[in-house]
Scaffold this active site. Structure first.
Site, PDB file in Angstrom:
ATOM      1  N   GLY A 286       0.843  -1.186   0.000  1.00 30.09           N
ATOM      2  CA  GLY A 286       0.000   0.000   0.000  1.00 30.09           C
ATOM      3  C   GLY A 286       0.875   1.231   0.000  1.00 30.09           C
ATOM      4  O   GLY A 286       2.097   1.130   0.165  1.00 30.09           O
TER       5      GLY A 286
ATOM      6  N   HIS B 245       0.456   2.469   9.677  1.00 27.32           N
ATOM      7  CA  HIS B 245       1.665   3.015   9.059  1.00 27.32           C
ATOM      8  C   HIS B 245       1.301   4.009   7.946  1.00 27.32           C
ATOM      9  O   HIS B 245       1.826   5.131   7.891  1.00 27.32           O
ATOM     10  CB  HIS B 245       2.475   1.830   8.511  1.00 27.32           C
ATOM     11  CG  HIS B 245       3.662   2.173   7.676  1.00 27.32           C
ATOM     12  ND1 HIS B 245       4.953   1.990   8.107  1.00 27.32           N
ATOM     13  CD2 HIS B 245       3.767   2.660   6.404  1.00 27.32           C
ATOM     14  CE1 HIS B 245       5.797   2.349   7.150  1.00 27.32           C
ATOM     15  NE2 HIS B 245       5.103   2.761   6.103  1.00 27.32           N
ATOM     16  N   GLU B 246       0.370   3.616   7.061  1.00 31.24           N
ATOM     17  CA  GLU B 246       0.028   4.483   5.922  1.00 31.24           C
ATOM     18  C   GLU B 246      -0.634   5.774   6.393  1.00 31.24           C
ATOM     19  O   GLU B 246      -0.440   6.833   5.790  1.00 31.24           O
ATOM     20  CB  GLU B 246      -0.880   3.748   4.936  1.00 31.24           C
ATOM     21  CG  GLU B 246      -0.256   2.525   4.269  1.00 31.24           C
ATOM     22  CD  GLU B 246       1.057   2.820   3.564  1.00 31.24           C
ATOM     23  OE1 GLU B 246       1.286   3.980   3.173  1.00 31.24           O
ATOM     24  OE2 GLU B 246       1.876   1.893   3.431  1.00 31.24           O
TER      25      GLU B 246
ATOM     26  N   HIS C 256       1.936   8.303   7.055  1.00 28.49           N
ATOM     27  CA  HIS C 256       2.331   9.063   5.856  1.00 28.49           C
ATOM     28  C   HIS C 256       1.273  10.100   5.492  1.00 28.49           C
ATOM     29  O   HIS C 256       1.585  11.233   5.139  1.00 28.49           O
ATOM     30  CB  HIS C 256       2.510   8.127   4.654  1.00 28.49           C
ATOM     31  CG  HIS C 256       3.679   7.208   4.752  1.00 28.49           C
ATOM     32  ND1 HIS C 256       4.933   7.631   5.125  1.00 28.49           N
ATOM     33  CD2 HIS C 256       3.789   5.875   4.485  1.00 28.49           C
ATOM     34  CE1 HIS C 256       5.768   6.592   5.087  1.00 28.49           C
ATOM     35  NE2 HIS C 256       5.097   5.520   4.713  1.00 28.49           N
TER      36      HIS C 256
ATOM     37  N   HIS D 279       9.244   7.620   6.783  1.00 30.99           N
ATOM     38  CA  HIS D 279       9.812   6.420   7.394  1.00 30.99           C
ATOM     39  C   HIS D 279      10.890   6.844   8.380  1.00 30.99           C
ATOM     40  O   HIS D 279      11.491   7.908   8.234  1.00 30.99           O
ATOM     41  CB  HIS D 279      10.411   5.510   6.320  1.00 30.99           C
ATOM     42  CG  HIS D 279       9.371   4.911   5.427  1.00 30.99           C
ATOM     43  ND1 HIS D 279       9.436   4.984   4.065  1.00 30.99           N
ATOM     44  CD2 HIS D 279       8.233   4.238   5.728  1.00 30.99           C
ATOM     45  CE1 HIS D 279       8.381   4.370   3.541  1.00 30.99           C
ATOM     46  NE2 HIS D 279       7.635   3.912   4.531  1.00 30.99           N
TER      47      HIS D 279
ATOM     48  N   TRP E  18      13.870   6.085   8.750  1.00 30.54           N
ATOM     49  CA  TRP E  18      15.236   6.277   8.260  1.00 30.54           C
ATOM     50  C   TRP E  18      15.379   7.505   7.377  1.00 30.54           C
ATOM     51  O   TRP E  18      16.472   7.840   6.955  1.00 30.54           O
ATOM     52  CB  TRP E  18      15.708   5.030   7.509  1.00 30.54           C
ATOM     53  CG  TRP E  18      14.855   4.683   6.321  1.00 30.54           C
ATOM     54  CD1 TRP E  18      15.008   5.128   5.050  1.00 30.54           C
ATOM     55  CD2 TRP E  18      13.718   3.831   6.302  1.00 30.54           C
ATOM     56  NE1 TRP E  18      14.039   4.616   4.239  1.00 30.54           N
ATOM     57  CE2 TRP E  18      13.231   3.807   4.983  1.00 30.54           C
ATOM     58  CE3 TRP E  18      13.049   3.069   7.282  1.00 30.54           C
ATOM     59  CZ2 TRP E  18      12.109   3.065   4.608  1.00 30.54           C
ATOM     60  CZ3 TRP E  18      11.941   2.331   6.904  1.00 30.54           C
ATOM     61  CH2 TRP E  18      11.488   2.336   5.587  1.00 30.54           C
TER      62      TRP E  18
ATOM     63  N   GLU F 291      15.534   3.813   0.489  1.00 29.52           N
ATOM     64  CA  GLU F 291      15.277   2.428   0.875  1.00 29.52           C
ATOM     65  C   GLU F 291      15.818   2.164   2.272  1.00 29.52           C
ATOM     66  O   GLU F 291      16.856   2.708   2.646  1.00 29.52           O
ATOM     67  CB  GLU F 291      16.010   1.488  -0.097  1.00 29.52           C
ATOM     68  CG  GLU F 291      15.429   1.455  -1.486  1.00 29.52           C
ATOM     69  CD  GLU F 291      14.209   0.552  -1.589  1.00 29.52           C
ATOM     70  OE1 GLU F 291      13.892  -0.124  -0.598  1.00 29.52           O
ATOM     71  OE2 GLU F 291      13.572   0.551  -2.650  1.00 29.52           O
TER      72      GLU F 291
ATOM     73  N   ASP G 230      14.310  11.612   9.618  1.00 26.95           N
ATOM     74  CA  ASP G 230      12.860  11.688   9.453  1.00 26.95           C
ATOM     75  C   ASP G 230      12.287  13.009   9.951  1.00 26.95           C
ATOM     76  O   ASP G 230      11.083  13.220   9.882  1.00 26.95           O
ATOM     77  CB  ASP G 230      12.184  10.515  10.174  1.00 26.95           C
ATOM     78  CG  ASP G 230      12.447  10.534  11.668  1.00 26.95           C
ATOM     79  OD1 ASP G 230      13.253  11.377  12.121  1.00 26.95           O
ATOM     80  OD2 ASP G 230      11.856   9.711  12.388  1.00 26.95           O
TER      81      ASP G 230
ATOM     82  N   THR H 204      13.066  10.220  17.576  1.00 32.36           N
ATOM     83  CA  THR H 204      13.321   8.924  16.935  1.00 32.36           C
ATOM     84  C   THR H 204      14.798   8.878  16.572  1.00 32.36           C
ATOM     85  O   THR H 204      15.267   9.698  15.779  1.00 32.36           O
ATOM     86  CB  THR H 204      12.476   8.753  15.655  1.00 32.36           C
ATOM     87  OG1 THR H 204      12.739   9.850  14.780  1.00 32.36           O
ATOM     88  CG2 THR H 204      11.000   8.696  15.973  1.00 32.36           C
TER      89      THR H 204
HETATM   90 CA   LIG Z   1      14.713  11.173  14.105  1.00 28.00          CA
HETATM   91 CA   LIG Z   2      18.366   8.057   9.015  1.00 30.31          CA
HETATM   92 ZN   LIG Z   3       5.646   3.609   4.417  1.00 31.58          ZN
END
Ligand SMILES: [Ca+2]
Ligand SMILES: [Ca+2]
Ligand SMILES: [Zn+2]
Ligand SMILES: [Ca+2]
Ligand SMILES: [Ca+2]
Length: 696
Positions: free
Chosen positions: A176, A217-218, A221, A227, A229, A234, A245, A250
Site C-alpha cells: 500500500g 503506518h500508511e 504518511h 519512514h 530512516w 530504501e 525523518d 526517533t
Molecule cells: Ca529522528
Molecule cells: Ca536516518
Molecule cells: Zn511507508
C-alpha cells in the site's frame, strides 16, 4: 551439530519469508512524483518544519476523522466483508489511542516514549451526496488488479473524509502507499488518500495479525510522517545515516526490514525498531514527537487536513443514528454460456444487517435450483441475452437490482457452417460484445469503418475523451487506457466436414505513443468449443506489428485520410462443431483506435453424404420447391436433432428440428429460394452429418 543445522535452516527460512513480505510503496511513489514536480521536496520540508516546531496547545483534544473504505473488486476474495473493515477500525483506534495490547512488548528504552495520539477514526455515516452510508462502498472494476493513483475511483471530498481504497494486487508486490499532504495539493489532489491491498486490512478474513498494522503506518504518511530512516530512500542502506525523518525523539537509523530489537545503526543509540513507521513487522508505537507532528499537521490547511475534524464536518459526515438500506448485488461464474449449461449465481448484496435477509431471484428463460436460494444454480433454456433480477429484503427493507442483458446464451446449433466471409455489412447483430463493468470504450459494428469504406467493427479508445473534465470518470478512463481489455465474440460455427481450415482478417490500428516502449497494445484471437468456458489462443499481434497506421491521429478512424490495412491469418486443426472466436484487444495508456473487417473462414468442404449407419435418408434429391425434401430417420437416434439448411457461402438459411415422435419430416425451401446446391446438416450435440441437396 544436528541441532545447529536445524537452527541455521530455521533462520534462513525466516529471513526469506520476511523478504517476501510486501512493502509500503510511499517512498517509491513520492520519488516519482518529486521527480516530475521538483518543488514538492521543498514543500515537504516546509510542511515538516512547521509540523515539527509548531506548538499547538490542545493537549486533550481528541481529533475525530471520518473515514471511507472504497472496496474495488471483481467479485473475488478482494471483495472483503464489512466485518473485516470493522476489525481494521478497531485496530486503528487502538493504535492511535495507545490502547493496543502489544505495548507491553515495547523495549524498556522506548516504553516511556510511546504516546497516545488522541486521534480516532469514524466510518462515515453520510456520503458525499448526502446519502446514508456505513462508510464502506464497493466498485466492480478491473482497477483492483492495477492499484495505482488512477485506481482511486470515486474519491469522496478529501476535506471531509480520509479515503481508503482496497484492491486485489499492486505493482511490484507493494502492500500500500499514501502521499504526504504536501504532495497532493492542487492538480495532485486526486492522488490523496490511501490505497492498500485487501489482505492488509484488519486481522480476519483475507488478512492476518502480521498485516493488520499496515494501515496504521500508511495513515502516518497521510499525516506527513516519513519512514524512520528518512523521507525518500530504501531501508537498510548505510547512507541513510545522513538523512533523517525530521522527528527529534526517533534515533537516527538506516531502517529495518526485520524485527531486531537490539539494533543500533547510526549513533550507537538503540533504534526504535518497533515504531509504526518502520518495516519491522513488529511495530506497536508512535513516539511523543511523532504524535505532536501529526497533530500539528491536523492543524494545518495543507491538503485540507485541518477541516477533517471540525465540528461542522463531523455534523455532516458522521451524524449518528441512521441505518442504511441494503444494496442488492450479484454476479455469476460465467457471463457467456451454452444453452443448458449450469451457471452458478452468487449473492453479493451489501449493507445487510446479518439478520436473515431473504432473496428472490428472477431469470429470463432460466430454470433455477431455487428462486429463493442465496446462491442459485441456473440453466437457460433459450439462446440470446438474458436479464437477471435479485430482490433482497433485510429488516423489512427491500432493494432490487435488475441487470439487463447480464448473460449471453449461445445457440446450441451453429449459426454458420463451413466457408464464410464476415464482412460486417448490413449491420449484423450476432456479434457478442459484453461490457459488464460498463467501460466507456467498447467494440461496435459501424457501417463506415470497414476496408474500402463499408462496414467493419470498431473500438474507439479516444473520442469520448477530447478534453474531459479533470478528475471526472471519463478523465480517469482516459488516463488509463492501458491494461483494459475489450473483446468481441463471433457467433457459433460448424467446421465439421471441413479440412484445411484457415481464418484471416483485415485490420487497421493507430496509437498515440511516441516511443517504441510505449506501444504495448495487442490483439489476441482465441477459439472456444464450449461457449467461452475455455479459450485456446490462436494468434497474437502486438506492438508495432499491430499499429499499422502509426501515431499522430487525434482520433483514428478508417477512411478519413489514407488508411493502411493489413491481413493476418492462422490455420486451425480439424476442430468440429460449435466453434466461436474471441478477438481481444488490450490497450496501452497511449492506445488509439482499431478497426477489423472481413473475418474470412476458408477451407475444403467435404461433399460426403449420409452414410448407411447414420440411419437417415432423403428423397427426392434433386427436388423442386413444391415437393421439398422428405427426411426419413430413426427417432431414437435423431429425434430432437437440429436441421440446418445452408447455402454454399455458409449462411444458414433455415433451421428446424426433427420431431421426437415421428420418423419422417418434410422441409421445403422458401418460395423465393434460388435454384442450386445446398448443404443439409443434421446436428445432435457433437454429432453432425450432412448431405448435399439440389433444388431445381
Ligand atoms: Ca529522528
Ligand atoms: Ca536516518
Ligand atoms: Zn511507508
Ligand atoms: Ca434483455
Ligand atoms: Ca466490410
Amino acid at each position: 551439530m544436528k541441532y545447529l543445522l536445524l537452527f541455521l535452516v530455521l533462520v534462513a527460512f525466516i529471513a526469506r519469508s520476511q523478504e517476501q513480505v510486501e512493502k509500503c510503496g510511499t517512498h517509491i511513489e513520492e520519488a516519482k512524483l518529486w521527480a516530475e514536480n521538483p518543488e514538492l521536496e521543498a514543500a515537504y520540508m516546509e510542511m515538516r518544519n512547521i509540523a515539527a516546531t509548531q506548538n499547538v496547545t490542545k493537549g486533550n483534544q481528541v481529533y475525530s476523522i471520518p473515514i471511507v473504505f472504497h472496496v474495488v473488486h471483481e467479485y473475488g476474495d478482494e471483495n472483503i466483508s464489512d466485518e473485516q473493515i470493522y476489525r481494521q477500525l478497531e485496530i486503528l483506534n487502538e493504535d492511535f489511542r495507545k490502547l493496543n495490547s502489544d505495548t507491553v512488548d515495547i523495549v524498556p528504552e522506548f516504553k516511556g516514549k510511546a504516546t497516545d495520539a488522541k486521534i480516532e477514526f469514524v466510518l462515515a455515516t453520510v456520503d458525499n451526496y448526502g446519502n446514508c452510508t456505513n462508510g464502506i462502498t464497493r466498485h466492480f472494476s478491473s482497477e483492483t488488479t492495477i492499484g495505482d493513483d488512477y485506481s482511486k475511483i470515486n474519491q469522496w471530498p478529501r476535506s471531509r473524509y480520509l479515503n481508503v481504497w482496497t484492491v486485489k494486487s499492486m505493482e511490484g508486490g507493494t502492500a500500500g502507499y499514501a502521499f504526504y499532504p504536501s504532495s497532493v495539493e492542487g492538480n495532485n489532489r486526486f492522488r490523496d488518500g490511501i490505497i492498500i491491498r485487501h489482505n492488509y486490512i484488519g486481522d480476519i478474513g483475507t488478512s492476518n495479525a502480521t498485516n493488520a498494522r499496515a494501515l496504521t503506518h500508511e495513515i502516518g504518511h497521510y499525516l506527513g510522517l516519513a519512514h524512520l530512516w528518512g523521507p525518500t530512500n530504501e531501508p537498510g542502506l548505510a547512507g541513510n545515516c545522513a538523512v533523517d525523518d525530521g522527528i527529534a525523539d526517533t534515533p537516527n537509523t538506516i531502517g529495518w526490514t526485520a524485527c531486531n530489537l537490539a539494533g543500533t545503526t547510526c549513533n550507537n543509540e538503540l533504534d526504535n525498531v518497533q515504531n509504526f513507521m518502520e518495516y519491522s513487522y513488529c511495530s506497536n508505537m508512535y513516539t511523543a514527537d511523532q504524535v505532536s507532528f501529526i497533530r500539528n499537521i491536523l492543524e494545518q490547511e495543507v491538503s485540507q487536513r485541518s477541516n477533517l475534524w471540525t465540528q461542522e464536518n463531523l455534523d455532516i459526515s458522521i451524524p449518528s443514528g441512521a441505518i442504511c438500506d441494503p444494496i442488492a448485488d450479484f454476479h455469476a461464474n460465467r457471463l457467456l454460456v451454452c444453452q443448458g449449461d449450469q451457471v452458478q449465481f452468487k449473492n453479493f448484496s451489501w449493507r445487510l444487517s446479518g439478520n436473515n435477509p431473504s432473496y428472490t431471484w428472477s431469470f429470463q428463460d432460466g430454470n433455477a435450483s431455487d428462486l429463493n436460494a442465496e446462491n442459485p444454480t441456473v440453466t437457460f433454456t433459450s439462446p440470446g441475452w438474458k436479464d437477471v433480477t435479485l430482490t433482497v429484503v433485510d429488516n423489512g427493507v427491500t432493494n432490487t437490482i435488475v441487470k439487463e442483458d447480464f448473460i449471453r446464451i449461445t445457440t446450441d446449433w451453429p449459426l454458420f457452417g463451413g466457408v464464410h466471409q464476415f464482412d460486417f455489412e448490413n449491420n449484423p447483430d450476432y456479434w457478442i460484445i459484453q461490457n459488464p463493468q460498463g467501460l466507456e470504450q467498447e467494440w461496435a459494428v459501424k457501417n463506415d469503418v470497414g476496408k474500402n469504406g463499408g462496414g467493419g467493427i470498431f473500438l474507439n479508445m479516444t473520442t469520448p475523451y477530447q478534453d474531459p473534465i479533470i478528475f471526472s470518470p471519463a478523465y480517469f478512463f482516459n488516463m488509463r487506457r492501458g491494461g483494459s481489455k475489450h473483446s468481441f465474440v463471433t457467433p457459433s460455427m460448424d467446421f465439421s466436414y471441413m479440412t484445411n481450415i484457415g481464418v484471416s482478417f483485415d485490420w487497421a490500428c493507430a496509437t498515440d505513443a511516441s516511443e517504441l516502449s510505449q506501444i504495448t497494445e495487442k490483439l489476441v484471437i482465441y477459439s472456444s468449443k464450449d461457449c467461452g468456458k475455455t479459450w485456446q489462443q490462436r494468434k497474437v499481434i502486438s506492438g508495432t506489428d499491430l499499429v499499422n497506421n502509426g501515431s499522430g491521429w487525434a482520433s483514428f478512424r478508417p477512411n478519413q485520410g489514407t488508411t493502411l490495412w493489413d491481413n493476418e491469418s492462422f490455420t486451425l486443426p480439424s476442430i468440429g462443431n460449435h466453434v466461436q472466436f474471441k478477438f481481444e484487444y488490450t490497450g496501452s495508456d497511449n492506445s488509439n483506435n482499431i478497426a477489423i473487417d472481413n473475418i474470412n473462414i476458408s477451407g475444403t468442404l467435404s461433399t460426403e453424404g449420409f452414410q448407411k449407419e447414420d440411419n437417415l435418408s432423403i428423397y427426392p434429391n434433386p427436388t423442386n420447391q413444391a415437393d421439398g425434401w422428405d427426411i426419413k430417420y430413426d427417432p431414437s437416434q435423431w429425434g430432437g436433432a437440429k436441421l440446418q439448411l445452408t447455402d454454399m457461402s455458409g449462411r444458414v438459411i433455415s433451421s428446424s428440428e426433427l420431431p421426437t415422435n415421428q420418423s419422417e419430416y418434410n422441409i421445403k425451401p422458401a418460395a423465393n429460394a434460388t435454384q442450386g446446391v445446398y448443404i443439409l446438416k443434421v446436428v445432435n450435440g457433437e454429432k453432425v452429418v450432412q448431405n448435399k441437396l439440389i433444388l431445381k
